[in-house]
Scaffold this active site. Sequence first.
Site, PDB file in Angstrom:
ATOM      1  N   LYS A 121      33.975  -1.028   2.405  1.00 33.94           N
ATOM      2  CA  LYS A 121      33.331  -1.615   3.571  1.00 33.94           C
ATOM      3  C   LYS A 121      33.036  -0.527   4.590  1.00 33.94           C
ATOM      4  O   LYS A 121      31.983  -0.487   5.199  1.00 33.94           O
ATOM      5  CB  LYS A 121      34.268  -2.626   4.226  1.00 33.94           C
ATOM      6  CG  LYS A 121      34.485  -3.868   3.420  1.00 33.94           C
ATOM      7  CD  LYS A 121      35.487  -4.742   4.162  1.00 33.94           C
ATOM      8  CE  LYS A 121      35.978  -5.878   3.305  1.00 33.94           C
ATOM      9  NZ  LYS A 121      37.262  -6.376   3.743  1.00 33.94           N
TER      10      LYS A 121
HETATM   11  N1  GLU Z   1      43.306  -8.014   1.638  1.00 37.73           N
HETATM   12  C1  GLU Z   1      43.224  -7.109   0.536  1.00 37.73           C
HETATM   13  C2  GLU Z   1      41.814  -6.514   0.479  1.00 37.73           C
HETATM   14  O1  GLU Z   1      40.898  -7.043   1.095  1.00 37.73           O
HETATM   15  C3  GLU Z   1      43.523  -7.759  -0.806  1.00 37.73           C
HETATM   16  C4  GLU Z   1      44.954  -8.003  -0.979  1.00 37.73           C
HETATM   17  C5  GLU Z   1      45.400  -8.601  -2.315  1.00 37.73           C
HETATM   18  O2  GLU Z   1      44.597  -9.181  -3.044  1.00 37.73           O
HETATM   19  O3  GLU Z   1      46.589  -8.488  -2.573  1.00 37.73           O
HETATM   20  O4  GLU Z   1      41.637  -5.514  -0.180  1.00 37.73           O
END
Ligand code: GLU
Length: 293
Positions: A267
């Site tokens: 991102k």
């Molecule tokens: N919030 C994390 C991300 O956007 C993913 C976490 C997970 O799937 O354990 O990369």
Amino acid sequence: MIAIPRQKPIFRFAPSPNGPLHLGHALSAILNHDMAERAGGRFLLRIEDIDQARCTPEFESGIFADLAWLGLSWEEPVRRQSEHLPAYQTALQSLIERGLVYPAFLTRGEVRTRVAAGEAGGTPWPRDPDGTPLYPPDDRLRSNTERRRLLDAGLKHAWRLDTDKAIAEVGGPLYWHESGDGEKGDIVADSAAWGDVVLSRSDAPSSYHLSVVVDDAAQGITHVVRGLDLFHATSIHRLLQTLLGLPQPLYHHHRLILGEDGKKLSKSQGDTGIAEWRRQGWSPLELRRRIGI
Ligand code: GLU
């Protein structure tokens, strides 16, 4: 014969609303959704907005719009990490009381200086699987009296896991079951490789590692399907789950979608988001084809 009720498989997609979703997120969301459907299970969405400095309501709305456009549906209500801070605090407090975490006072700048001084002699400073230098041992080695004095003086601090102590407390080796696109089978967790990870900072009440294990347990997640970039993080998740007495899900770490430069999409690099492909006229089906589903 008595029928033993089998727990329904529960999958989750857990994006952070700190940027637009890209094709890698689409792959993760679709895989979770489709695997849940095939298994007759449930598909949950979790908004990982613990880092309030980088997460915005606009990015969160973008996530809902992108997923709906992809044709995915999820259960309501959606769990938002920012609405569950007491749950992470309780978990952290229990580790503090057991002496498994310690207050860490070094600033980022101080850590950099310590690492540079350590490497001046030519020996590389040990790094974690993501390449971040391990936290210097200074704060772990302080006496309780010294810690108390610094805390009472109101010094800014984070809370870090005393990983070696935690591993010793757990006793034997830890494993997880993996069915993803990399190594498969029972994987031995190498928690020590992560050093003393942060569980809470003065500006962010809970870290990713702590919130993810608390949330997966709170939501009854049985299957964690996410990118291979989080494969090694599972070692520290297994350690935290064991310390906190939480159940362990099955894991499936899927291939990553790489950009034209061969690097994983990000991102922060401004890689083209799902919304942009949508504007360029791709259909959801076309997008599935492009990411190889
Ligand atoms: N919030 C994390 C991300 O956007 C993913 C976490 C997970 O799937 O354990 O990369």
